[in-house]
Design a protein around this motif. Structure first.
Motif, PDB file in Angstrom:
ATOM      1  N   GLY A   1      15.556   7.220 -19.390  1.00 29.15           N
ATOM      2  CA  GLY A   1      15.346   8.417 -20.191  1.00 29.15           C
ATOM      3  C   GLY A   1      16.127   9.612 -19.685  1.00 29.15           C
TER       4      GLY A   1
ATOM      5  N   ARG B   1      17.055   2.391 -31.155  1.00 32.75           N
ATOM      6  CA  ARG B   1      16.232   2.222 -29.953  1.00 32.75           C
ATOM      7  C   ARG B   1      16.892   1.222 -29.001  1.00 32.75           C
ATOM      8  NH1 ARG B   1      12.341  -0.909 -27.957  1.00 32.75           N
ATOM      9  NH2 ARG B   1      12.402  -2.318 -29.738  1.00 32.75           N
TER      10      ARG B   1
ATOM     11  N   ASP C   1      12.458   9.154 -23.413  1.00 31.06           N
ATOM     12  CA  ASP C   1      13.241   7.932 -23.239  1.00 31.06           C
ATOM     13  C   ASP C   1      13.375   7.243 -24.598  1.00 31.06           C
ATOM     14  OD1 ASP C   1      10.774   6.890 -23.653  1.00 31.06           O
ATOM     15  OD2 ASP C   1      10.484   6.158 -21.629  1.00 31.06           O
ATOM     16  N   PRO C   2      14.242   6.225 -24.686  1.00 30.86           N
ATOM     17  CA  PRO C   2      14.484   5.610 -26.002  1.00 30.86           C
ATOM     18  C   PRO C   2      13.207   5.116 -26.674  1.00 30.86           C
ATOM     19  CG  PRO C   2      16.106   4.832 -24.429  1.00 30.86           C
ATOM     20  CD  PRO C   2      15.120   5.644 -23.650  1.00 30.86           C
ATOM     21  N   ASP C   3      12.312   4.544 -25.882  1.00 29.80           N
ATOM     22  CA  ASP C   3      11.116   3.965 -26.493  1.00 29.80           C
ATOM     23  C   ASP C   3      10.134   5.017 -26.994  1.00 29.80           C
ATOM     24  OD1 ASP C   3      12.154   1.525 -26.035  1.00 29.80           O
ATOM     25  OD2 ASP C   3      10.892   1.016 -24.333  1.00 29.80           O
TER      26      ASP C   3
ATOM     27  N   THR D   1      23.201   7.427 -22.396  1.00 26.93           N
ATOM     28  CA  THR D   1      21.834   7.878 -22.676  1.00 26.93           C
ATOM     29  C   THR D   1      20.913   7.829 -21.461  1.00 26.93           C
ATOM     30  OG1 THR D   1      21.138   5.651 -23.253  1.00 26.93           O
ATOM     31  CG2 THR D   1      22.006   7.015 -25.030  1.00 26.93           C
TER      32      THR D   1
ATOM     33  N   GLY E   1      15.124  10.797 -32.890  1.00 26.46           N
ATOM     34  CA  GLY E   1      15.700  10.437 -31.593  1.00 26.46           C
ATOM     35  C   GLY E   1      17.123  10.937 -31.450  1.00 26.46           C
TER      36      GLY E   1
ATOM     37  N   SER F   1      23.443   2.681 -21.242  1.00 28.87           N
ATOM     38  CA  SER F   1      22.925   3.524 -20.162  1.00 28.87           C
ATOM     39  C   SER F   1      23.882   4.631 -19.742  1.00 28.87           C
ATOM     40  CB  SER F   1      22.601   2.674 -18.938  1.00 28.87           C
ATOM     41  OG  SER F   1      21.764   1.624 -19.296  1.00 28.87           O
TER      42      SER F   1
ATOM     43  N   ALA G   1      20.175   2.722 -27.581  1.00 29.86           N
ATOM     44  CA  ALA G   1      19.953   3.770 -26.587  1.00 29.86           C
ATOM     45  C   ALA G   1      19.476   3.160 -25.271  1.00 29.86           C
ATOM     46  CB  ALA G   1      18.933   4.788 -27.104  1.00 29.86           C
ATOM     47  N   ASN G   2      18.715   2.077 -25.351  1.00 28.71           N
ATOM     48  CA  ASN G   2      18.285   1.398 -24.135  1.00 28.71           C
ATOM     49  C   ASN G   2      19.451   0.713 -23.441  1.00 28.71           C
ATOM     50  OD1 ASN G   2      15.507   1.640 -23.391  1.00 28.71           O
ATOM     51  ND2 ASN G   2      14.979   0.679 -25.339  1.00 28.71           N
TER      52      ASN G   2
ATOM     53  N   PHE H   1      12.558   6.922 -30.301  1.00 30.24           N
ATOM     54  CA  PHE H   1      12.964   6.019 -31.383  1.00 30.24           C
ATOM     55  C   PHE H   1      11.834   5.055 -31.742  1.00 30.24           C
ATOM     56  CE2 PHE H   1      17.383   6.886 -29.750  1.00 30.24           C
ATOM     57  CZ  PHE H   1      17.845   7.485 -30.895  1.00 30.24           C
TER      58      PHE H   1
ATOM     59  N   TYR I   1      18.475  13.380 -28.486  1.00 30.11           N
ATOM     60  CA  TYR I   1      19.590  13.008 -27.607  1.00 30.11           C
ATOM     61  C   TYR I   1      20.783  13.935 -27.768  1.00 30.11           C
ATOM     62  CZ  TYR I   1      17.747   8.853 -25.397  1.00 30.11           C
ATOM     63  OH  TYR I   1      17.019   8.018 -24.597  1.00 30.11           O
TER      64      TYR I   1
END
Lengths: 328, 288
Positions: free
Chosen positions: A140, A125, A235-237, A135, A66, A132, A128-129, A240, A70
């Motif tokens: 995302g 994770r 996206d983070p999910d 990231t 991840g 904002s 990163a969520n 990561f 990024y």
């Protein structure tokens, strides 16, 4: 003799991999699946350095993956930096993260190491969520779409991405093999067999383990860049993800044969198309069915042959006149 | 500020009691079999569903349904241990981890298939009730869940320390060979231990139903929390899990005072890694 035979097999495999996409539609679904197979084989190979050679079961490689996605994408969005240079930056960030993770976890063994690395990736994770402004948060990031060019790692046809993934797999495999058969590989093996004994004969166990972890982290992060370019969005999910990345990469290696050169490829060739197949067959029937089948297979594989498919093939070969398996 | 801090402390202790019970199951399984069960949180989810359907079909209060949840999930755990888990007891850690991860995926997606992804919650009379205690509020559903947790903790303590089963289980954990020699059926005892372990986690899931909704992927929210509690107390130590549970309850509750809700888990993860790094045997020392 054995080395010559191995090189021959590798050469034949490479030739096959080079012409394989010519046999299918250049932008079709098949090429995309093959690309994913190679990308995940490369990730599994990078994991194999830590999980196979050092025998440290990391469940946190999504952290490096991840970070790689990024790092290069943010550099691309904000500074228009070519993803090729971004990939180098990603590798540096991934290596630094691996180093940072190594310090507190090096002394941990087995389950404890797995748990600590799992939590490490989860930290990224969640962060990163939450962060904002940097990231984009749960929304995302998208790769800015431009004129396809080699310089910007954007291509018109899917086939080019296939060759990109193939090159990545080749590079990671060469690195893995180089480590495995170098003095570093022997030191890692010594640590795996008996850490105390390794220390007695003069192996600096901590240093050696950190070296392996950093190399693995660098490679995984660089592959994150390729994934971002290939997918155009993440996206983070997704990058990561514990299950979709960390556990899947470890699983591929284990299914294929942990610690072996061919294991990650064997595992990826088996697992990725299987996932795609269950997705295609069951996805429209009901949510969760394809994953359910996947989980069942995982259980069955562990119960049948915990040492992986390569061992299964190896034991089948062993029944014929003695051929040494893929090593350990 | 002081009032809200003490309020957070109270809430944290009450919630932490539940955390202790759901994590005791995890630590018990590890203590007796040496297996880290990654699927443990899924049994919490199943326990919640059992209690939910008992409520929606029979009108049974989840606090009563929790006993049924314990029995149902305990039986499921017994069967799973005898059929699947048993086979990897002597296998390398890799096989154990991936077997339980496979179990996690199967249980979670099985629930998704069976019940769909929507949230379900019960409604009970005391759901929004709270008692005023000076400047503080004691939430009744929190208190009820806490009381049930204390009850089950005591029951487990009696079971482990005062019954033949508990004695035999501890013997099995210490020296399986010797236990077998004096006539203990270690296979069966391990299965019972696994059943009790996952049953307790299901019990803990059922008692939080008055204040938490259930959905198939809720296990994911508890998995790291459970591991943090268990490792904080020392994997394998039941008493440690109680201390760890209360600590984690207070940490999450107090950190909610000054951190946005998304970052609460982050604090937990960092605590977890720090504990692993500095005190891998738990805060109160080694249990085995």
């Amino acid at each position: 003799m054995k080395r010559a035979r191995n090189l021959l097999v590798a050469g034949a495999g490479l030739a096959l991999a080079l012409i394989l996409p010519m046999a299918v539609d250049a932008n079709g679904y098949a090429v995309r699946v093959l690309t994913l197979v190679l990308l995940f084989a490369a990730m599994a190979q990078a994991w194999n350095i830590v999980g196979g050679l050092a025998s440290q079961m990391s469940l946190g490689h999504a952290a490096f993956f991840g970070l790689g996605a990024y790092t290069s994408t943010l550099l691309l969005i904000h500074f228009g930096l070519s993803p090729w240079i971004g990939m180098i930056a990603s590798a540096l960030v991934g290596g630094a993260a691996a180093f940072a993770l190594s310090l507190p976890t090096m002394r941990l063994k087995g389950h404890y190491f797995a748990l600590a690395t799992l939590a490490f990736a989860e930290v990224f994770r969640v962060a990163a969520n939450a962060w904002s402004s940097l990231t984009g948060g749960p929304v995302g990031l998208s790769i800015p779409y431009g004129e396809p060019s080699f310089l910007m790692m954007q291509f018109q046809d899917t086939r080019s991405y296939y060759y990109l993934a193939l090159s990545a797999f080749a590079v990671v495999t060469v690195v893995f093999a180089a480590i495995k058969f170098s003095s570093l590989g022997y030191r890692l093996r010594a640590i795996r067999e008996n850490q105390a004994a390794a220390e007695v004969v003069g192996v600096q166990t901590t240093k050696v383990k950190i070296q392996a972890a950093v190399i693995s982290g660098c490679l995984t992060a660089a592959l994150g860049t390729i994934y971002a370019q290939l997918n155009f969005f993440f996206d983070p999910d997704s990058v990561f993800a514990a299950l979709q990345i960390s556990i899947r990469v470890a699983l591929i290696t284990i299914v294929g044969g942990i610690g072996t050169v061919v294991g990650p490829l064997v595992g990826a060739v088996f697992i990725i198309p299987l996932e795609e197949l269950t997705n295609v067959l069951f996805a429209d029937k009901a949510a969760g069915l394809s994953q359910l089948v996947y989980g069942l297979l995982l259980i069955v594989i562990v119960l049948i042959q915990p040492r992986g498919l390569a061992a299964l093939v190896g034991s089948a070969l062993a029944r014929r006149p003695k051929t040494s398996g893929a090593g350990t | 500020m002081m009032v809200s801090f003490i309020q957070a402390l109270l809430d944290g202790l009450m919630v932490g009691g539940v955390y202790a019970v759901i994590s005791i199951g995890l630590t018990l399984v590890f203590g007796i079999m040496g297996i880290v069960n990654f699927a443990q949180a899924e049994f919490l989810m199943i326990g919640m569903f059992v209690a939910y359907f008992l409520w929606s079909v029979l009108g049974l209060d989840p606090l009563v349904g929790s006993f049924v949840a314990f029995a149902v999930v305990g039986a499921l755990g017994y069967v799973l241990q005898r059929t699947i888990i048993k086979r990897v007891l002597k296998a390398p850690a890799v096989a154990q981890v991936f077997l339980t991860v496979g179990l996690l995926i199967v249980l979670e997606n099985g629930a998704l298939l069976a019940f769909g992804s929507q949230l379900r919650s019960v409604s009970v009379s005391y759901q929004t009730l709270s008692w005023k205690l000076g400047p503080f509020f004691i939430s009744v559903p929190y208190l009820a869940a806490f009381a049930m947790s204390v009850l089950s903790g005591l029951a487990l303590w009696l079971f482990l320390n005062r019954s033949w089963f508990g004695w035999a289980m501890r013997s099995t954990a210490q020296d399986p060979m010797a236990a077998q020699l004096i006539g203990i059926n270690t296979d069966r005892l391990r299965a019972i231990a696994f059943g009790v372990g996952v049953g307790l986690t299901a019990f803990g899931g059922a008692v939080v139903l008055p204040y938490l909704s259930v959905f198939p992927t809720i296990g994911g929210q508890f998995i790291v929390l459970m591991f943090t509690v268990a490792v904080l107390g020392g994997l394998g130590s039941v008493a440690g899990a109680v201390v760890g549970g209360l600590a984690v309850g207070v940490i999450t509750s107090v950190s909610a005072l000054f951190l946005p809700v998304q970052l609460q888990n982050l604090v937990l993860f960092l605590v977890f890694i720090a504990v692993l790094a500095f005190r891998p045997d738990g805060l109160i020392g080694s249990a085995r």
